[in-house]
Design an enzyme around this catalytic site. Structure first.
Site, short mmCIF file in Angstrom:
data_model
loop_
_atom_site.label_atom_id
_atom_site.label_comp_id
_atom_site.label_asym_id
_atom_site.label_seq_id
_atom_site.Cartn_x
_atom_site.Cartn_y
_atom_site.Cartn_z
N ALA A 65 80.47 -53.05 -12.90
CA ALA A 65 80.21 -52.99 -11.47
C ALA A 65 81.52 -52.72 -10.75
O ALA A 65 82.60 -53.05 -11.28
CB ALA A 65 79.62 -54.31 -11.01
N GLU A 131 82.96 -60.33 -17.66
CA GLU A 131 82.84 -60.94 -16.32
C GLU A 131 83.51 -62.30 -16.24
O GLU A 131 84.00 -62.69 -15.18
CB GLU A 131 81.36 -61.08 -15.92
CG GLU A 131 80.66 -59.76 -15.64
CD GLU A 131 80.01 -59.11 -16.85
OE1 GLU A 131 80.37 -59.46 -18.00
OE2 GLU A 131 79.14 -58.24 -16.65
N1 CO8 Z 1 85.61 -51.56 -10.64
C1 CO8 Z 1 86.41 -50.82 -9.82
N2 CO8 Z 1 87.42 -50.05 -10.27
C2 CO8 Z 1 87.64 -50.01 -11.60
C3 CO8 Z 1 86.84 -50.75 -12.51
C4 CO8 Z 1 85.78 -51.55 -11.99
N3 CO8 Z 1 84.93 -52.26 -12.79
N4 CO8 Z 1 87.31 -50.52 -13.76
C5 CO8 Z 1 88.33 -49.67 -13.64
N5 CO8 Z 1 88.54 -49.36 -12.34
C6 CO8 Z 1 89.57 -48.46 -11.77
C7 CO8 Z 1 90.95 -49.12 -11.83
O1 CO8 Z 1 91.12 -50.00 -10.74
C8 CO8 Z 1 91.85 -47.92 -11.79
O2 CO8 Z 1 91.91 -47.45 -10.45
P1 CO8 Z 1 93.34 -47.02 -9.82
O3 CO8 Z 1 93.80 -45.89 -10.68
O4 CO8 Z 1 92.98 -46.61 -8.43
O5 CO8 Z 1 94.22 -48.20 -9.93
C9 CO8 Z 1 91.08 -46.86 -12.58
O6 CO8 Z 1 89.72 -47.32 -12.60
C10 CO8 Z 1 91.55 -46.75 -14.01
O7 CO8 Z 1 91.52 -48.03 -14.58
P2 CO8 Z 1 92.79 -48.69 -15.33
O8 CO8 Z 1 94.06 -48.16 -14.78
O9 CO8 Z 1 92.59 -50.17 -15.33
O10 CO8 Z 1 92.56 -48.08 -16.80
P3 CO8 Z 1 93.06 -48.70 -18.18
O11 CO8 Z 1 92.82 -47.66 -19.21
O12 CO8 Z 1 94.42 -49.28 -18.05
O13 CO8 Z 1 92.05 -49.95 -18.45
C11 CO8 Z 1 89.89 -51.02 -18.54
C12 CO8 Z 1 90.69 -49.71 -18.69
C13 CO8 Z 1 90.30 -51.99 -19.67
C14 CO8 Z 1 88.42 -50.68 -18.68
C15 CO8 Z 1 90.19 -51.70 -17.18
O14 CO8 Z 1 90.03 -50.72 -16.16
C16 CO8 Z 1 89.30 -52.86 -16.84
O15 CO8 Z 1 89.50 -53.95 -17.37
N6 CO8 Z 1 88.32 -52.66 -15.93
C17 CO8 Z 1 87.45 -53.71 -15.45
C18 CO8 Z 1 86.43 -54.06 -16.51
C19 CO8 Z 1 85.56 -55.19 -16.02
O16 CO8 Z 1 85.99 -56.30 -15.80
N7 CO8 Z 1 84.25 -54.92 -15.88
C20 CO8 Z 1 83.29 -55.89 -15.44
C21 CO8 Z 1 83.09 -55.74 -13.97
S1 CO8 Z 1 82.08 -57.05 -13.32
C22 CO8 Z 1 80.52 -56.56 -13.65
O17 CO8 Z 1 80.26 -55.52 -14.18
C23 CO8 Z 1 79.46 -57.50 -13.17
C24 CO8 Z 1 78.13 -57.00 -13.63
C25 CO8 Z 1 77.15 -57.37 -12.63
C26 CO8 Z 1 75.88 -56.64 -12.93
C27 CO8 Z 1 76.01 -55.17 -12.82
C28 CO8 Z 1 75.70 -54.75 -11.48
C29 CO8 Z 1 76.59 -53.70 -10.97
#
Ligand code: CO8
Length: 257
Positions: A65, A131
Site C-alpha cells: 500500500a 507491515e
Molecule cells: N509506499 C510508497 N512508496 C514506496 C513504497 C510504498 N509501499 N515502497 C517503495 N516506495 C517508493 C520509495 O519511497 C522510493 O521513492 P523515492 O525514490 O521517491 O524515495 C521508491 O519507491 C523506490 O524505493 P526504494 O528506494 O526504497 O527502493 P529499494 O530498492 O531501496 O527498496 C523495498 C525496495 C525494499 C521494496 C523498499 O522500497 C520498501 O521496503 N518498501 C516498503 C515495503 C513495505 O513496507 N510494504 C508494506 C506497505 S504497508 C501495506 O501494504 C499495508 C497493506 C494494507 C492492505 C493493502 C491495502 C492497500
C-alpha cells in the site's frame, strides 16, 4: 478509458493489466486501486475476454500500500470509510485472475497477488508481509489467505518478523504455482490465461467457484456443491460440443453458452 497508474491491453482472449507506478515500485495508491478495479470491471463485462493477468515490473510487482498516503490516516476516518474494503473487490472477480510476479510483492502487493486465482512467479520474486515493521498488521487478507496457503508456521514467521520469502520457498510452500525465469514470467502467465480463455467460460467460472468453495465450507458440503455445478454444466452447449469433438477426434469450438 485512459488510465494514469496502469496499462491495459488485450492479448487475444486474455486481458492484461500492468501496474505502472515505476517511481514508487507500484505502491498501491487509492488512484491505482480504483483504476485496477475499473479495468477489471471492463474485462469482466467483455465477452471477448476469458481470463486476466495482473503484473508489475521486473523490480516490483507492488511494494505494498502507498505508505505516504496512509501515514496521516487516523482510526475514525479509517473505520468510517472502511479503509481498504474496496480492495476485496479484486478477490471477488468471477473470471480467472493470474498474478505474474517478478521482484517485490510486499504488504498489499503480496495480498493483491494472493487475491488472484494463482501466482506464476519469476525466480526473482520476493513475497512478504512487512507491515509489522511499520507498526501495523496486514489489512487485506495477509494474515488470512497467507495462512491458508502456506500454513501457520510460515505465515506467523512472515507476519511477525516481516521476513521475505523467495520464489523457490514460495513454490515449495504452495504460495505460487510455477517459478520461471524472469524474462518468461509474463509470457507464461499470458499463455496460461489464453489457454484458460480457450475453454468454455461457464465451465471455467464454475471450476474457479468450486475450488474457492473449498476454503469456505466443509468437505461434504464442498463435494455436494461441486457435484451440482458439474451436473449443471450438462445444460450448456459447450458440454455437448466438448464431448462431441472428443468423439469426432477434433478440437472443440466452444461458444461460451
Ligand atoms: N509506499 C510508497 N512508496 C514506496 C513504497 C510504498 N509501499 N515502497 C517503495 N516506495 C517508493 C520509495 O519511497 C522510493 O521513492 P523515492 O525514490 O521517491 O524515495 C521508491 O519507491 C523506490 O524505493 P526504494 O528506494 O526504497 O527502493 P529499494 O530498492 O531501496 O527498496 C523495498 C525496495 C525494499 C521494496 C523498499 O522500497 C520498501 O521496503 N518498501 C516498503 C515495503 C513495505 O513496507 N510494504 C508494506 C506497505 S504497508 C501495506 O501494504 C499495508 C497493506 C494494507 C492492505 C493493502 C491495502 C492497500
Amino acid at each position: 478509458m485512459a488510465y494514469d497508474y496502469i496499462l491495459v491491453e488485450r492479448r487475444g482472449r486474455a486481458g492484461l493489466i500492468t501496474l505502472n507506478r515505476p517511481n514508487a515500485l507500484n505502491a498501491l495508491s487509492a488512484g491505482l486501486v480504483g483504476e485496477l478495479n475499473a479495468a477489471l470491471d471492463e474485462f469482466e463485462a467483455d465477452d471477448k475476454i476469458g481470463a486476466i493477468v495482473i503484473t508489475g515490473s521486473e523490480k516490483a510487482f507492488a511494494a505494498g500500500a502507498d505508505i505516504t498516503e496512509m501515514k496521516e490516516l487516523d482510526f475514525v476516518t479509517a473505520y468510517r470509510d472502511d479503509f481498504i474494503s474496496e480492495w476485496d473487490k479484486v478477490g471477488q472477480r468471477r473470471k480467472p485472475l493470474i498474478a505474474a510476479v517478478a521482484g517485490y510483492a510486499l504488504g498489499g502487493g503480496c495480498e493483491l497477488a494472493m487475491m488472484c486465482d494463482f501466482i506464476i512467479a519469476a525466480e526473482t520474486a520476493k513475497f512478504g508481509q512487512p507491515e509489522i515493521s511499520l507498526g501495523v498488521i496486514p489489512g487485506s487478507g495477509g494474515t488470512q489467505r497467507l495462512t491458508r496457503f502456506v500454513g501457520k508456521a510460515k505465515a506467523m514467521d512472515m507476519c511477525l518478523t516481516g521476513r521475505l520469502m523467495e520464489a523457490d520457498e514460495a513454490e515449495r510452500a504452495g504460495l505460487v504455482s510455477r517459478v520461471v525465469p524472469v524474462g518468461d514470467v509474463l509470457e507464461e502467465a499470458v499463455k496460461a490465461a489464453q489457454k484458460i480463455a480457450s475453454f468454455s467460460l461457464p465451465a471455467v467460472m464454475m471450476a474457479k467457484e468450486s475450488v474457492n468453495r473449498a476454503y469456505e465450507t466443509t468437505m461434504a458440503e464442498g463435494i455436494r456443491f461441486e457435484r451440482r455445478l458439474f451436473q449443471a454444466l450438462f445444460a450448456t452447449e459447450d458440454q455437448k460440443e466438448g464431448m462431441l469433438a472428443f468423439a469426432e477426434k477434433r478440437s472443440p469450438q466452444f461458444n461460451n453458452r
